[in-house]
Design an enzyme around this catalytic site. Structure first.
Site, mmCIF file in Angstrom:
data_model
loop_
_atom_site.group_PDB
_atom_site.id
_atom_site.type_symbol
_atom_site.label_atom_id
_atom_site.label_comp_id
_atom_site.label_asym_id
_atom_site.label_seq_id
_atom_site.Cartn_x
_atom_site.Cartn_y
_atom_site.Cartn_z
ATOM 1 N N SER A 24 0.826 -1.198 0.000
ATOM 2 C CA SER A 24 0.000 0.000 0.000
ATOM 3 C C SER A 24 0.860 1.247 0.000
ATOM 4 O O SER A 24 2.048 1.208 0.313
ATOM 5 C CB SER A 24 -0.923 0.020 1.230
ATOM 6 O OG SER A 24 -0.161 0.108 2.419
ATOM 7 N N ASP A 134 -1.968 -3.131 18.956
ATOM 8 C CA ASP A 134 -0.652 -2.622 18.551
ATOM 9 C C ASP A 134 -0.431 -1.198 19.043
ATOM 10 O O ASP A 134 0.025 -0.334 18.288
ATOM 11 C CB ASP A 134 -0.501 -2.701 17.033
ATOM 12 C CG ASP A 134 0.961 -2.617 16.592
ATOM 13 O OD1 ASP A 134 1.841 -2.941 17.410
ATOM 14 O OD2 ASP A 134 1.216 -2.237 15.436
#
EC number: 2.7.11.17
Length: 533
Positions: A24, A134
């Site tokens: 990406s 995360d």
């Protein structure tokens, strides 16, 4: 919000690149009608595996339902034939930790305000059944460069959806911020985010992390034991209330760990003007500068490694006239240096250029870090060499496959050594099997095999597993297929080798892998001195 037919280019003008990942790229974009600026994450879906595409859909689904002032908001999601576009808030303030070191004044009260905003975002996520998984400095951004700009939680690529009655088993996160239950491979849920908040708050107060070791195994041992302290002199000026909050977040037992809602009600946060210290913490700022430098250095090293691997595969595919299915690329050092006489494809040239830029950035960061070291960094700086690299479920899958191979080999060794106790510990009591010794019948249970353990104890048998191929079936099941070589001595002392094809199905029950089915294809031996079962 989800738009599956309207073309992205019909609604947005694409501007400069802001960042890049494996599959990406993030670009600034401007909405053609409103003129508002956004950040578009553009994913090449042709390069995604089915598993990666599921993760993308999960990320989009989670981001769509999260609408909070302390979370980077998803405004649009557009699916086209080869690309998926996620249009987020354009946050321009950079990382929170980088902003702190640029401030003229930073106190314990400021740290309280920072962690309050982080906890607000986490409490909102948890109330909506989302676990971020995360939390780390790289994912804590500021809405703008204005003084007092809101802290924004970003990157929900590893986030999961849970409810209060279920737990998760995937191994994901960043090493220095992983909770004990994740490292122990126990079921986990929302408390993992609170543990990471505790690590972040510790860093916010002194500029270095609570857990550190250059060896990742020792780092993990520290975390699992909850082995951290508050060394002098830097912690002497931190209020007891702040330490108490950290302790409640870094509680090893997740059931006893404080929740986000509870933490927000602690006086050190909700009444910081009265409880938190307002003294400038220059030592914390100095330590945090070095902490940031180390993070950036490691990120640059990781980028060089990743791009080098990616560009080499591209080089290989270019020379063979084919394209790697996963879109990754790698090449050797001589080609980066331009010593290869082979012509280079435009894509490979781009990968090489990216590597050179990353290497240059790495060198600059290295020089800056060395300069900082020459200025005399305090001995209390702590940072693991692995602590900034995110681990996702792909890493977990690799580890899970290694576990399956290991436990299968242990089971085969137990059979070879006639160790029935170990065999019974590794097999489910209702294990089923198809094997030549059963003459084509499906056998259930392990009592059928006891005969082979009780007899012929003096035979020397050695078993080798060749080419194990593991297929993961969800979080708690796996199948392994392999070729098995069985070496043994007959009654006359002559050596023989027998080959068979075997597959085993494993299921994780109460944290342990148990064999629930085995299938072996071979002809029964006329030599009765050994059985392969």
């Amino acid at each position: 919000m989800m738009n599956a037919c309207t073309k992205f280019s019909d609604n947005y003008d694409v501007k400069e690149e802001l960042g890049k990942g494996a599959f990406s790229v993030v670009r600034r974009c401007v909405h053609k009608t409103t003129g508002l600026e956004f950040a578009a994450k553009i994913i090449n879906t042709k390069k995604l595996s089915a598993r990666d595409f599921q993760k993308l859909e999960r990320e989009a689904r989670i981001c769509r339902k999260l609408q909070h002032p302390n979370i980077v908001r998803l405004h649009d999601s557009i699916q086209e034939e080869s690309f998926h576009y996620l249009v987020f808030d354009l946050v321009t303030g950079g990382e929170l930790f980088e902003d702190i070191v640029a401030r003229e004044f930073y106190s314990e009260a400021d740290a309280s305000h920072c962690i309050q905003q982080i906890l607000e975002s986490i409490a909102y996520c948890h109330s909506n059944g989302v676990v971020h998984r995360d939390l780390k400095p790289e994912n804590l951004l500021l809405a703008s460069k204005a003084k007092g700009a809101a802290v924004k939680l970003a990157d929900f690529g590893l986030a999961i959806e849970v409810n209060d009655s279920e737990a998760w088993h995937g191994f994901a996160g960043t090493p220095g911020y992983l909770s004990p239950e994740v490292l122990k491979k126990d079921p986990y849920s929302k408390p993992v985010d609170i543990w990471a908040c505790g690590v972040i708050l510790y860093i916010l107060l002194v500029g270095y992390p609570p857990f550190w070791d250059e060896d990742q195994h020792r780092l993990y041992a520290q975390i699992k034991a909850g082995a951290y302290d508050y060394p002098s002199p830097e912690w002497d000026t931190v209020t007891p209330e702040a330490k108490s909050l950290i302790d409640s977040m870094l509680t090893v037992n997740p059931k006893k760990r404080i929740t986000a809602d509870q933490a927000l009600k602690v006086p050190w946060i909700c009444n910081r003007e009265r409880v938190a210290s307002a003294i400038h913490r220059q030592d914390t700022v100095d330590c945090l500068k070095k902490f940031n430098a180390r993070r950036k250095l490691k990120a640059a090293i990781s980028a060089v490694k990743m791009v080098t691997r990616m560009s080499g595969v591209l080089r290989t595919s270019d020379s063979t006239g084919s394209v790697a299915s996963n879109g990754s690329t790698t090449h050797d050092t001589s080609q980066i240096a331009g010593t290869s006489s082979q012509p280079t494809s435009p894509a490979a040239e781009g990968a090489i250029l990216t590597t050179m830029i990353a290497t240059r950035n790495l060198s600059n960061l290295g020089r800056n870090l060395l300069n900082k070291k020459e200025q005399g960094p305090p001995s209390t700086i702590k940072e693991s060499s692995e602590s900034s690299q995110t681990i996702d479920d792909n890493d977990s899958e690799k580890a899970q496959k290694q576990d399956i191979v290991r436990v299968t080999q242990t089971l085969l060794d137990a059979i070879s050594c006639k160790d029935f106790d170990t065999y019974t510990r590794l097999c489910d009591t209702s294990m089923t099997c198809f094997e030549p010794e059963a003459l084509g019948n499906l056998i259930e249970g392990i009592e059928f095999h006891r005969f082979y353990f009780d007899g012929n104890r003096k035979n020397q048998v050695h078993t080798t597993m060749l080419n194990p191929n593991v297929h993961i079936i969800g979080e708690d099941a796996a199948c392994v297929a392999y070729v098995k070589l069985t070496q043994f001595l007959d009654r006359n002392g002559e050596a023989h080798t027998r080959q068979s094809q075997e597959s085993r199905v494993w299921s994780k029950k109460q944290g342990r892998w148990l064999c629930v089915h085995v299938h072996r294809s071979t002809q029964p031996s006329t030599n009765t001195t050994v059985s392969e079962f």
